[in-house]
Design a protein around this motif. Structure first.
Motif, PDB file in Angstrom:
ATOM      1  N   GLN A  77     -17.608   1.167 -15.470  1.00 25.47           N
ATOM      2  CA  GLN A  77     -16.774  -0.016 -15.371  1.00 25.47           C
ATOM      3  C   GLN A  77     -17.631  -1.266 -15.282  1.00 25.47           C
ATOM      4  O   GLN A  77     -18.467  -1.404 -14.399  1.00 25.47           O
ATOM      5  N   PRO A  78     -17.441  -2.206 -16.225  1.00 24.41           N
ATOM      6  CA  PRO A  78     -18.235  -3.432 -16.181  1.00 24.41           C
ATOM      7  C   PRO A  78     -17.658  -4.425 -15.193  1.00 24.41           C
ATOM      8  O   PRO A  78     -16.480  -4.376 -14.865  1.00 24.41           O
ATOM      9  N   ARG A  79     -18.481  -5.334 -14.739  1.00 24.86           N
ATOM     10  CA  ARG A  79     -17.990  -6.418 -13.925  1.00 24.86           C
ATOM     11  C   ARG A  79     -17.286  -7.433 -14.804  1.00 24.86           C
ATOM     12  O   ARG A  79     -17.711  -7.688 -15.916  1.00 24.86           O
ATOM     13  N   PHE A  80     -16.236  -8.059 -14.264  1.00 26.50           N
ATOM     14  CA  PHE A  80     -15.511  -9.080 -15.010  1.00 26.50           C
ATOM     15  C   PHE A  80     -16.263 -10.397 -14.916  1.00 26.50           C
ATOM     16  O   PHE A  80     -16.568 -10.875 -13.835  1.00 26.50           O
ATOM     17  N   ARG A  81     -16.596 -10.969 -16.055  1.00 23.56           N
ATOM     18  CA  ARG A  81     -17.286 -12.240 -16.099  1.00 23.56           C
ATOM     19  C   ARG A  81     -16.450 -13.227 -16.896  1.00 23.56           C
ATOM     20  O   ARG A  81     -16.232 -13.021 -18.083  1.00 23.56           O
ATOM     21  N   PRO A  82     -15.931 -14.303 -16.270  1.00 20.06           N
ATOM     22  CA  PRO A  82     -15.148 -15.290 -17.003  1.00 20.06           C
ATOM     23  C   PRO A  82     -15.998 -15.943 -18.080  1.00 20.06           C
ATOM     24  O   PRO A  82     -17.217 -16.004 -17.983  1.00 20.06           O
ATOM     25  N   ARG A  83     -15.355 -16.463 -19.105  1.00 19.33           N
ATOM     26  CA  ARG A  83     -16.071 -17.072 -20.205  1.00 19.33           C
ATOM     27  C   ARG A  83     -16.825 -18.315 -19.755  1.00 19.33           C
ATOM     28  O   ARG A  83     -17.792 -18.727 -20.392  1.00 19.33           O
ATOM     29  N   SER A  84     -16.377 -18.935 -18.666  1.00 17.16           N
ATOM     30  CA  SER A  84     -17.030 -20.154 -18.226  1.00 17.16           C
ATOM     31  C   SER A  84     -18.313 -19.883 -17.455  1.00 17.16           C
ATOM     32  O   SER A  84     -19.033 -20.792 -17.101  1.00 17.16           O
ATOM     33  N   PHE A  85     -18.621 -18.604 -17.176  1.00 18.54           N
ATOM     34  CA  PHE A  85     -19.812 -18.258 -16.421  1.00 18.54           C
ATOM     35  C   PHE A  85     -20.514 -17.089 -17.096  1.00 18.54           C
ATOM     36  O   PHE A  85     -19.897 -16.299 -17.790  1.00 18.54           O
ATOM     37  N   GLY A  86     -21.819 -16.984 -16.836  1.00 24.04           N
ATOM     38  CA  GLY A  86     -22.538 -15.758 -17.176  1.00 24.04           C
ATOM     39  C   GLY A  86     -23.016 -15.678 -18.597  1.00 24.04           C
ATOM     40  O   GLY A  86     -23.411 -14.619 -19.033  1.00 24.04           O
ATOM     41  N   GLY A  87     -23.017 -16.729 -19.394  1.00 22.79           N
ATOM     42  CA  GLY A  87     -23.585 -16.669 -20.733  1.00 22.79           C
ATOM     43  C   GLY A  87     -22.557 -16.409 -21.797  1.00 22.79           C
ATOM     44  O   GLY A  87     -21.359 -16.310 -21.550  1.00 22.79           O
ATOM     45  N   PRO A  88     -23.016 -16.268 -23.067  1.00 21.73           N
ATOM     46  CA  PRO A  88     -22.103 -16.090 -24.198  1.00 21.73           C
ATOM     47  C   PRO A  88     -21.421 -14.744 -24.162  1.00 21.73           C
ATOM     48  O   PRO A  88     -21.910 -13.798 -23.531  1.00 21.73           O
ATOM     49  N   PRO A  89     -20.264 -14.597 -24.881  1.00 26.20           N
ATOM     50  CA  PRO A  89     -19.526 -13.324 -24.861  1.00 26.20           C
ATOM     51  C   PRO A  89     -20.338 -12.142 -25.349  1.00 26.20           C
ATOM     52  O   PRO A  89     -20.158 -11.029 -24.895  1.00 26.20           O
ATOM     53  N   SER A  90     -21.250 -12.367 -26.319  1.00 24.68           N
ATOM     54  CA  SER A  90     -22.029 -11.255 -26.851  1.00 24.68           C
ATOM     55  C   SER A  90     -22.910 -10.624 -25.796  1.00 24.68           C
ATOM     56  O   SER A  90     -23.280  -9.452 -25.902  1.00 24.68           O
ATOM     57  N   LEU A  91     -23.292 -11.404 -24.757  1.00 25.70           N
ATOM     58  CA  LEU A  91     -24.100 -10.844 -23.685  1.00 25.70           C
ATOM     59  C   LEU A  91     -23.243 -10.216 -22.605  1.00 25.70           C
ATOM     60  O   LEU A  91     -23.660  -9.272 -21.937  1.00 25.70           O
ATOM     61  N   GLN A  92     -22.031 -10.743 -22.409  1.00 32.84           N
ATOM     62  CA  GLN A  92     -21.150 -10.197 -21.390  1.00 32.84           C
ATOM     63  C   GLN A  92     -20.541  -8.875 -21.824  1.00 32.84           C
ATOM     64  O   GLN A  92     -20.382  -7.957 -21.030  1.00 32.84           O
ATOM     65  N   TYR A  93     -20.170  -8.776 -23.109  1.00 26.89           N
ATOM     66  CA  TYR A  93     -19.553  -7.555 -23.651  1.00 26.89           C
ATOM     67  C   TYR A  93     -20.292  -7.178 -24.937  1.00 26.89           C
ATOM     68  O   TYR A  93     -19.816  -7.419 -26.039  1.00 26.89           O
ATOM     69  N   PRO A  94     -21.479  -6.590 -24.814  1.00 23.83           N
ATOM     70  CA  PRO A  94     -22.287  -6.302 -26.005  1.00 23.83           C
ATOM     71  C   PRO A  94     -21.652  -5.239 -26.887  1.00 23.83           C
ATOM     72  O   PRO A  94     -21.000  -4.305 -26.416  1.00 23.83           O
ATOM     73  N   VAL A  95     -21.838  -5.387 -28.187  1.00 23.49           N
ATOM     74  CA  VAL A  95     -21.360  -4.432 -29.184  1.00 23.49           C
ATOM     75  C   VAL A  95     -22.521  -4.102 -30.108  1.00 23.49           C
ATOM     76  O   VAL A  95     -23.202  -5.017 -30.600  1.00 23.49           O
ATOM     77  N   GLN A  96     -22.775  -2.842 -30.333  1.00 26.21           N
ATOM     78  CA  GLN A  96     -23.866  -2.412 -31.208  1.00 26.21           C
ATOM     79  C   GLN A  96     -23.403  -2.561 -32.659  1.00 26.21           C
ATOM     80  O   GLN A  96     -22.968  -1.620 -33.312  1.00 26.21           O
ATOM     81  N   PHE A  97     -23.534  -3.787 -33.149  1.00 25.97           N
ATOM     82  CA  PHE A  97     -23.013  -4.174 -34.459  1.00 25.97           C
ATOM     83  C   PHE A  97     -24.076  -5.006 -35.167  1.00 25.97           C
ATOM     84  O   PHE A  97     -24.777  -5.789 -34.538  1.00 25.97           O
ATOM     85  N   PRO A  98     -24.178  -4.854 -36.514  1.00 26.79           N
ATOM     86  CA  PRO A  98     -23.440  -3.935 -37.389  1.00 26.79           C
ATOM     87  C   PRO A  98     -24.124  -2.581 -37.503  1.00 26.79           C
ATOM     88  O   PRO A  98     -25.241  -2.402 -37.018  1.00 26.79           O
ATOM     89  N   LEU A  99     -23.451  -1.666 -38.164  1.00 26.96           N
ATOM     90  CA  LEU A  99     -24.034  -0.358 -38.440  1.00 26.96           C
ATOM     91  C   LEU A  99     -24.850  -0.427 -39.735  1.00 26.96           C
ATOM     92  O   LEU A  99     -24.555  -1.215 -40.628  1.00 26.96           O
ATOM     93  N   GLY A 100     -25.871   0.407 -39.823  1.00 26.30           N
ATOM     94  CA  GLY A 100     -26.728   0.424 -40.997  1.00 26.30           C
ATOM     95  C   GLY A 100     -26.115   1.220 -42.138  1.00 26.30           C
ATOM     96  O   GLY A 100     -25.175   1.991 -41.962  1.00 26.30           O
ATOM     97  N   ARG A 101     -26.686   1.033 -43.318  1.00 26.23           N
ATOM     98  CA  ARG A 101     -26.210   1.748 -44.505  1.00 26.23           C
ATOM     99  C   ARG A 101     -26.561   3.233 -44.410  1.00 26.23           C
ATOM    100  O   ARG A 101     -27.692   3.595 -44.101  1.00 26.23           O
ATOM    101  N   PRO A 102     -25.623   4.137 -44.669  1.00 26.07           N
ATOM    102  CA  PRO A 102     -25.952   5.569 -44.704  1.00 26.07           C
ATOM    103  C   PRO A 102     -26.920   5.873 -45.841  1.00 26.07           C
ATOM    104  O   PRO A 102     -26.747   5.394 -46.966  1.00 26.07           O
ATOM    105  N   THR A 103     -27.927   6.654 -45.551  1.00 27.21           N
ATOM    106  CA  THR A 103     -28.913   7.059 -46.537  1.00 27.21           C
ATOM    107  C   THR A 103     -29.210   8.547 -46.354  1.00 27.21           C
ATOM    108  O   THR A 103     -28.773   9.175 -45.382  1.00 27.21           O
ATOM    109  N   SER A 104     -29.979   9.087 -47.278  1.00 25.49           N
ATOM    110  CA  SER A 104     -30.368  10.493 -47.154  1.00 25.49           C
ATOM    111  C   SER A 104     -31.254  10.711 -45.938  1.00 25.49           C
ATOM    112  O   SER A 104     -31.355  11.834 -45.427  1.00 25.49           O
ATOM    113  N   ASP A 105     -31.911   9.656 -45.466  1.00 26.76           N
ATOM    114  CA  ASP A 105     -32.801   9.790 -44.309  1.00 26.76           C
ATOM    115  C   ASP A 105     -32.048   9.798 -42.988  1.00 26.76           C
ATOM    116  O   ASP A 105     -32.484  10.447 -42.035  1.00 26.76           O
ATOM    117  N   ASN A 106     -30.947   9.046 -42.897  1.00 25.34           N
ATOM    118  CA  ASN A 106     -30.239   8.973 -41.612  1.00 25.34           C
ATOM    119  C   ASN A 106     -28.922   9.743 -41.595  1.00 25.34           C
ATOM    120  O   ASN A 106     -28.209   9.721 -40.591  1.00 25.34           O
TER     121      ASN A 106
END
Length: 482
Positions: A77-106
């Motif tokens: 459970q993450p701590r609730f951080r209002p948008r007015s505090f704690g930095g930009p949304p990408s740091l408050q609720y990180p998302v592993q985006f984007p995904l890489g292209r599928p290849t024969s290697d991965n």
């Protein structure tokens, strides 16, 4: 005067701190405020100007708890951080985006570590706000759900078909994200400003985990996508193993596909071999394949036949042969991308926005870009009896039956074993000379030679040569499936 004023302000500040402490439940013993006490308070690390910065999280959650029912990708459970505090949304609720292209290697990692990469349920974000992060999370959830579907097909698909499925899923998730991101009044993700292959390359280059490694210690629960993904295996330029109906334990025989698509682009360096060896390049039947799973093969076969027909017309000209063949090559590949019924081919080359990108892509994936695979004379050996024995029997008979040669030797998997088998059969035929059991006039004539075995071998090789030339001149269309 300046230092005296500072001491007065410091003394007043300490008095405020001391008076606020009187509200504590414990009894506070009053002390006389002297200069020594003021200096002592100033030297305390957690007081006066060196006081610890107040954590804004404590203003919203003094007990250090978190909002109930809110889950992170890993289930904590993450701590609730209002948008007015704690930095930009990408740091408050990180998302592993984007995904890489599928290849024969991965591809193996995509399927193997699917449940050890993050998912983002609705409870991960607050009820409102964070729109950009929500759209990114939805794109990741969508692609991972579709990857799971593709990986389940591994049991009946070849690896390259699974890769084709994953690639289609990834490209569609990129397209869906850009469409959604451009539909709202927000700053457009920078890769979405590009088009075609440049857009896809941009998303791949931005991927924080292009190798699809496991990033979660514990398995994460799967999330189903709200958008349907209908994988079209007909667009995959690979072999498909089609299973029997449920209840049967057997599988249909795997069809091996042998087709040289696309032909290389005509250039000044290849135009001579292109025209000279045209009869050595095969044409293909388009109606010899089952409709299910092989539509793309028929489409390629028709394209090659039309290109070769155009080459033949161009090569008969005495002038402007190169421009003629190049124009025919470009026109027919454009028709291949669009299709006879206007349906667009799901080929990576056909998705290029610019024509030059499309032609360069086709040239890069051509199995014979310089037309040199057909310019080398075919190596003839006794092993070719396995390929041409029917033509020899009907058109160029050798005067003795080939049934024993073919029946005993041609089923062997290794070429070396086939050669040894043919030599053993020649020895057995030459041995009939001493026992006077030679049954045919041709064999008896060879028995009068100093080397009967060499005589019989020469007769066979002459027949193989004639059958090879006959087959090349006839240029009969072959079926791409074996």
């Amino acid at each position: 005067m300046g230092s005296s004023g500072a001491l007065v302000c410091a003394a007043a500040f300490v008095l405020v701190l001391l008076s606020s402490a009187s509200n504590d439940e414990r009894n506070f013993e009053q002390r006389e405020v002297t200069f020594d006490i003021i200096m002592q308070e100033m030297q305390q690390p957690d007081s006066f100007m060196m006081q610890k910065e107040a954590d804004m999280m404590d203003l919203f959650d003094p007990m250090g708890g978190s909002r109930p029912g809110v889950l992170t990708p890993t289930g904590s459970q993450p701590r609730f951080r209002p948008r007015s505090f704690g930095g930009p949304p990408s740091l408050q609720y990180p998302v592993q985006f984007p995904l890489g292209r599928p290849t024969s290697d991965n591809l193996q990692a995509i399927c193997l570590h699917g449940d050890h990469r993050p998912r983002y349920p609705n409870s991960y974000f607050p009820p409102s706000g964070f729109g950009k992060q929500v759209r990114k999370a939805s794109a990741v959830n969508m692609a991972e759900s579709w990857f799971s579907m593709c990986c389940k097909g591994n049991q009946t698909w070849e690896r390259e078909v699974t890769l084709c499925c994953a690639t289609q899923a990834w490209e569609l998730s990129v397209q869906s994200f850009c469409e959604e991101d451009s539909s709202v009044k927000d700053r457009l993700y920078h890769c979405c400003r590009q088009m075609g292959r440049d857009r896809l390359n941009c998303f791949h280059n931005d991927a924080p985990n292009p190798n699809y490694e496991a990033t979660e210690e514990l398995p994460v629960p799967p999330l189903s996508s709200t958008t349907n993904f209908n994988f079209d295996s007909n667009t995959c330029q690979r072999t498909i193993i089609t299973p029997y109906r449920i209840g049967e334990n057997r599988r249909k025989k795997e069809k091996k596909i042998g087709i040289r698509f696309p032909p290389g682009r005509p250039t000044v360096d290849v135009i001579v071999s292109l025209c000279r060896d045209q009869k050595l390049r095969p044409l293909y039947k388009a109606n010899c394949m089952p409709g299910e799973g092989y539509k793309w093969v028929a489409r390629q076969a028709k394209a090659i036949n039309r290109i070769e027909k155009g080459f033949k017309q161009c090569c008969k000209k005495k002038q402007d042969v190169l421009n003629c063949t190049d124009l025919k090559w470009r026109d027919e590949l454009n028709k291949y991308c669009v299709g006879e019924n206007g349906d667009f081919a799901h080929s990576p080359c056909c998705s290029g926005e610019l024509a030059n990108d499309r032609y360069s892509c086709f040239q890069d994936i051509s199995p014979d870009p310089y037309y040199n695979r057909t310019s080398v004379a075919e190596e003839l050996s006794l092993n070719k009896l396995c390929d041409y024995h029917k033509i020899i029997k009907n058109k160029f008979p050798v005067g003795f039956p080939l049934k024993s040669f073919v029946g005993q030797c041609c089923h062997r998997p290794l070429d070396a074993d086939v050669t040894i088998c043919f030599l053993q059969n020649l020895d057995q035929m030459s041995e009939t000379c001493s026992s006077r059991k030679a049954s045919t006039p041709v064999v008896r004539r060879c028995c009068r030679m100093s080397s009967p075995q060499q005589c019989i071998s020469k007769i066979l090789m002459d027949a193989i040569t004639k059958a090879t030339v006959f087959s090349q001149k006839k240029n009969k269309k072959r079926c791409p499936l074996a």
